[in-house]
Design a protein around this motif. Structure first.
Motif, PDB file in Angstrom:
ATOM      1  N   ILE A 142       0.882  -1.181   0.000  1.00 30.57           N
ATOM      2  CA  ILE A 142       0.000   0.000   0.000  1.00 30.57           C
ATOM      3  C   ILE A 142       0.909   1.218   0.000  1.00 30.57           C
ATOM      4  O   ILE A 142       1.815   1.324   0.840  1.00 30.57           O
ATOM      5  CB  ILE A 142      -0.916   0.016   1.251  1.00 30.57           C
ATOM      6  CG1 ILE A 142      -1.840  -1.207   1.263  1.00 30.57           C
ATOM      7  CG2 ILE A 142      -1.716   1.321   1.321  1.00 30.57           C
ATOM      8  CD1 ILE A 142      -2.774  -1.301   2.477  1.00 30.57           C
ATOM      9  N   SER A 177       6.073   1.431   7.019  1.00 33.93           N
ATOM     10  CA  SER A 177       7.424   1.938   6.709  1.00 33.93           C
ATOM     11  C   SER A 177       7.329   3.215   5.886  1.00 33.93           C
ATOM     12  O   SER A 177       7.808   3.283   4.761  1.00 33.93           O
ATOM     13  CB  SER A 177       8.245   0.869   5.989  1.00 33.93           C
ATOM     14  OG  SER A 177       7.544   0.391   4.868  1.00 33.93           O
ATOM     15  N   PRO A 180       7.473   7.761   6.107  1.00 30.36           N
ATOM     16  CA  PRO A 180       8.179   8.792   6.886  1.00 30.36           C
ATOM     17  C   PRO A 180       7.541   8.968   8.279  1.00 30.36           C
ATOM     18  O   PRO A 180       6.330   8.743   8.444  1.00 30.36           O
ATOM     19  CB  PRO A 180       8.009  10.050   6.020  1.00 30.36           C
ATOM     20  CG  PRO A 180       7.856   9.518   4.622  1.00 30.36           C
ATOM     21  CD  PRO A 180       7.088   8.233   4.768  1.00 30.36           C
ATOM     22  N   VAL A 210       8.738   0.990  11.560  1.00 28.26           N
ATOM     23  CA  VAL A 210      10.203   0.920  11.490  1.00 28.26           C
ATOM     24  C   VAL A 210      10.879   2.300  11.539  1.00 28.26           C
ATOM     25  O   VAL A 210      12.043   2.419  11.192  1.00 28.26           O
ATOM     26  CB  VAL A 210      10.632   0.199  10.195  1.00 28.26           C
ATOM     27  CG1 VAL A 210      10.125  -1.222  10.138  1.00 28.26           C
ATOM     28  CG2 VAL A 210      10.155   0.967   8.947  1.00 28.26           C
ATOM     29  N   PRO A 261      14.907  -0.841  12.737  1.00 28.54           N
ATOM     30  CA  PRO A 261      16.014  -1.627  12.190  1.00 28.54           C
ATOM     31  C   PRO A 261      17.180  -0.700  11.831  1.00 28.54           C
ATOM     32  O   PRO A 261      16.990   0.251  11.071  1.00 28.54           O
ATOM     33  CB  PRO A 261      15.415  -2.266  10.923  1.00 28.54           C
ATOM     34  CG  PRO A 261      14.196  -1.476  10.604  1.00 28.54           C
ATOM     35  CD  PRO A 261      13.782  -0.692  11.811  1.00 28.54           C
ATOM     36  N   THR A 305      20.316   2.670   3.531  1.00 27.64           N
ATOM     37  CA  THR A 305      21.267   3.351   2.650  1.00 27.64           C
ATOM     38  C   THR A 305      20.741   4.775   2.473  1.00 27.64           C
ATOM     39  O   THR A 305      19.702   5.125   3.047  1.00 27.64           O
ATOM     40  CB  THR A 305      21.342   2.694   1.251  1.00 27.64           C
ATOM     41  OG1 THR A 305      20.135   2.972   0.545  1.00 27.64           O
ATOM     42  CG2 THR A 305      21.582   1.204   1.309  1.00 27.64           C
ATOM     43  N   MET A 344      12.237  12.412   4.031  1.00 26.07           N
ATOM     44  CA  MET A 344      12.328  11.478   5.152  1.00 26.07           C
ATOM     45  C   MET A 344      12.974  12.136   6.365  1.00 26.07           C
ATOM     46  O   MET A 344      12.549  11.922   7.495  1.00 26.07           O
ATOM     47  CB  MET A 344      13.143  10.250   4.733  1.00 26.07           C
ATOM     48  CG  MET A 344      13.123   9.181   5.789  1.00 26.07           C
ATOM     49  SD  MET A 344      13.983   7.730   5.209  1.00 26.07           S
ATOM     50  CE  MET A 344      15.413   7.825   6.238  1.00 26.07           C
ATOM     51  N   ILE A 399      12.094  13.627  10.800  1.00 20.62           N
ATOM     52  CA  ILE A 399      12.912  12.993  11.856  1.00 20.62           C
ATOM     53  C   ILE A 399      13.529  14.092  12.727  1.00 20.62           C
ATOM     54  O   ILE A 399      13.461  14.047  13.962  1.00 20.62           O
ATOM     55  CB  ILE A 399      14.010  12.092  11.241  1.00 20.62           C
ATOM     56  CG1 ILE A 399      13.378  10.894  10.526  1.00 20.62           C
ATOM     57  CG2 ILE A 399      15.003  11.619  12.307  1.00 20.62           C
ATOM     58  CD1 ILE A 399      14.359  10.015   9.753  1.00 20.62           C
TER      59      ILE A 399
HETATM   60  P1  NAP Z   1      11.254   5.589   1.307  1.00 14.24           P
HETATM   61  O1  NAP Z   1      12.187   4.757   0.521  1.00 14.24           O
HETATM   62  O2  NAP Z   1      11.055   7.033   0.914  1.00 14.24           O
HETATM   63  O3  NAP Z   1       9.811   4.865   1.354  1.00 14.24           O
HETATM   64  C1  NAP Z   1       8.682   5.410   1.971  1.00 14.24           C
HETATM   65  C2  NAP Z   1       7.487   5.144   1.077  1.00 14.24           C
HETATM   66  O4  NAP Z   1       6.294   5.553   1.765  1.00 14.24           O
HETATM   67  C3  NAP Z   1       7.523   5.933  -0.233  1.00 14.24           C
HETATM   68  O5  NAP Z   1       7.097   5.124  -1.305  1.00 14.24           O
HETATM   69  C4  NAP Z   1       6.506   7.054   0.034  1.00 14.24           C
HETATM   70  O6  NAP Z   1       5.991   7.621  -1.154  1.00 14.24           O
HETATM   71  C5  NAP Z   1       5.479   6.279   0.828  1.00 14.24           C
HETATM   72  N1  NAP Z   1       4.471   7.077   1.529  1.00 14.24           N
HETATM   73  C6  NAP Z   1       4.542   8.378   1.945  1.00 14.24           C
HETATM   74  N2  NAP Z   1       3.394   8.732   2.566  1.00 14.24           N
HETATM   75  C7  NAP Z   1       2.591   7.626   2.560  1.00 14.24           C
HETATM   76  C8  NAP Z   1       1.267   7.363   3.043  1.00 14.24           C
HETATM   77  N3  NAP Z   1       0.534   8.291   3.672  1.00 14.24           N
HETATM   78  N4  NAP Z   1       0.761   6.114   2.873  1.00 14.24           N
HETATM   79  C9  NAP Z   1       1.463   5.148   2.211  1.00 14.24           C
HETATM   80  N5  NAP Z   1       2.709   5.360   1.719  1.00 14.24           N
HETATM   81  C10 NAP Z   1       3.263   6.584   1.899  1.00 14.24           C
HETATM   82  O7  NAP Z   1      11.683   5.628   2.857  1.00 14.24           O
HETATM   83  P2  NAP Z   1      12.504   4.526   3.687  1.00 14.24           P
HETATM   84  O8  NAP Z   1      13.949   4.859   3.626  1.00 14.24           O
HETATM   85  O9  NAP Z   1      12.049   3.155   3.329  1.00 14.24           O
HETATM   86  O10 NAP Z   1      12.019   4.896   5.162  1.00 14.24           O
HETATM   87  C11 NAP Z   1      10.786   4.412   5.676  1.00 14.24           C
HETATM   88  C12 NAP Z   1      10.823   4.496   7.190  1.00 14.24           C
HETATM   89  O11 NAP Z   1      11.945   3.720   7.655  1.00 14.24           O
HETATM   90  C13 NAP Z   1      11.027   5.912   7.732  1.00 14.24           C
HETATM   91  O12 NAP Z   1      10.198   6.085   8.862  1.00 14.24           O
HETATM   92  C14 NAP Z   1      12.484   5.944   8.171  1.00 14.24           C
HETATM   93  O13 NAP Z   1      12.677   6.790   9.281  1.00 14.24           O
HETATM   94  C15 NAP Z   1      12.732   4.481   8.540  1.00 14.24           C
HETATM   95  N6  NAP Z   1      14.118   4.014   8.382  1.00 14.24           N
HETATM   96  C16 NAP Z   1      14.861   4.397   7.309  1.00 14.24           C
HETATM   97  C17 NAP Z   1      16.169   3.932   7.184  1.00 14.24           C
HETATM   98  C18 NAP Z   1      17.005   4.330   6.001  1.00 14.24           C
HETATM   99  O14 NAP Z   1      18.245   4.165   6.028  1.00 14.24           O
HETATM  100  N7  NAP Z   1      16.434   4.832   4.937  1.00 14.24           N
HETATM  101  C19 NAP Z   1      16.703   3.060   8.145  1.00 14.24           C
HETATM  102  C20 NAP Z   1      15.894   2.652   9.210  1.00 14.24           C
HETATM  103  C21 NAP Z   1      14.598   3.147   9.339  1.00 14.24           C
HETATM  104  P3  NAP Z   1       6.660   9.030  -1.656  1.00 14.24           P
HETATM  105  O15 NAP Z   1       8.086   8.726  -1.964  1.00 14.24           O
HETATM  106  O16 NAP Z   1       5.858   9.430  -2.841  1.00 14.24           O
HETATM  107  O17 NAP Z   1       6.510   9.996  -0.499  1.00 14.24           O
END
Ligand code: NAP
Length: 283
Positions: A31, A65, A67, A91, A116, A120, A226, A230
């Protein structure tokens, strides 16, 4: 087994890839508000099918997962519609505001708060990596607030994808993560800014930049969408770490202005022990 992933980006997508390999009988639904990401996730096999919010009552697991600002509103809505035995985990990189947002929810016992420590600087489903979580730490907060039999199932899943578990209170998590993750990102962004502002001809940067610059500035490629929420959610802790960091930078500058090279040598030598600390670290 039915697994729903809300937010099919780097983290959600990487979970999808591991789960599909480990549990071939499972159906992974995605989703996401970004239709391109749903299509990409289907094309590269991160999910089996697009999911619908109204079907979450049939889910075994729901992985949130998105923002961290979005998680504050999405997570309570997920808990509103799940079934009695559904396990929901989130997460996000902050934990206190998210735990507070669902503290009094009637389905709080179906929720497990996790972070977790894996990732990257890239985003979206195309950034998903199979095996991303192997050997990495998963920080779990307020575990006692999750129903025991659901806790066990979630822990089995985390261990199956190769994660080690650490338990922590949400406020301690946010305090410590400000130093080792949030400050590192600000430091990379501002290093990138300093160099870009000075080197107007970007080609000069590429010609002169070595691997040291590249690895130090790597996190400056991270997504502002993102990271802004935070920093907002962990503002107090991040400001505190910045004050300490700025004080260290200022002190270093003073040593250089005063040509105190012995002190500079000692300063760097005392920080060299980071090698041993990192070598002994559980990654
Ligand atoms: P990401 O690659 O940007 O993925 C997030 C996804 O959620 C994107 O497809 C985004 O779409 C979508 N989204 C935004 N608003 C939404 C909504 N209301 N309903 C459904 N989907 C929605 O981010 P990520 O790096 O996977 O991070 C996800 C979470 O993991 C964050 O909370 C972050 O703090 C945490 N995290 C990240 C890391 C890391 O290294 N990246 C490590 C550990 C934890 P759009 O792109 O169009 O907004």
């Amino acid at each position: 087994m039915k697994i729903y992933i809300i937010g099919i980006g780097l983290i959600g997508g990487s979970m999808g890839l591991d789960i599909k390999e480990l549990y071939p009988e499972a159906t992974v639904y995605g989703i996401d508000t970004n239709e391109n990401h749903i299509q990409e996730a289907l094309d590269i096999g991160v999910i089996d099918s697009e999911g619908k919010f109204e079907n979450l009552s049939n889910a075994n697991f729901v992985i949130v997962s998105v923002p961290v600002d979005v998680a504050l509103t999405v997570l309570p809505k997920v808990l509103d519609v799940i079934g009695e035995n559904t396990i929901v985990f989130e997460v996000g990189s902050t934990k206190a505001p998210i735990c507070e947002a669902v503290a009094n929810h009637s389905k709080r016992r179906n929720f497990i708060a996790t972070h977790p420590i894996a990732g990257t600087e890239f985003s979206g489903p195309s950034a998903a990596i199979k095996g991303l979580f192997q050997g990495k730490t998963n920080i779990i907060c307020e575990v006692e607030r999750t129903a025991f039999k659901l806790q066990e199932k979630a822990l089995d899943l985390f261990k199956a994808i190769g994660m080690r578990i650490r338990y922590m209170e949400p406020k301690s998590h946010d305090k410590h993560i400000a130093y080792v993750s949030h400050l590192s990102h600000i430091s990379a962004f501002m290093l990138g800014k300093t160099v870009i502002n000075k080197e107007k001809h970007e080609q000069d940067i590429f010609d002169m930049a070595g691997s040291g610059f590249e690895s130090t500035v790597r996190l400056a490629k991270s997504s502002p969408a993102m990271w802004t929420p935070i920093f907002k959610q962990n503002r107090k802790q991040v400001v505190k770490t910045l004050e300490e960091y700025i004080s260290n930078l200022t002190q270093f500058k003073e040593l250089l202005i005063n040509e105190d090279y012995d002190a500079i040598y000692e300063e760097m030598e005392s920080v060299n022990r980071i090698k041993e600390i990192l070598n002994g670290m559980v990654k």
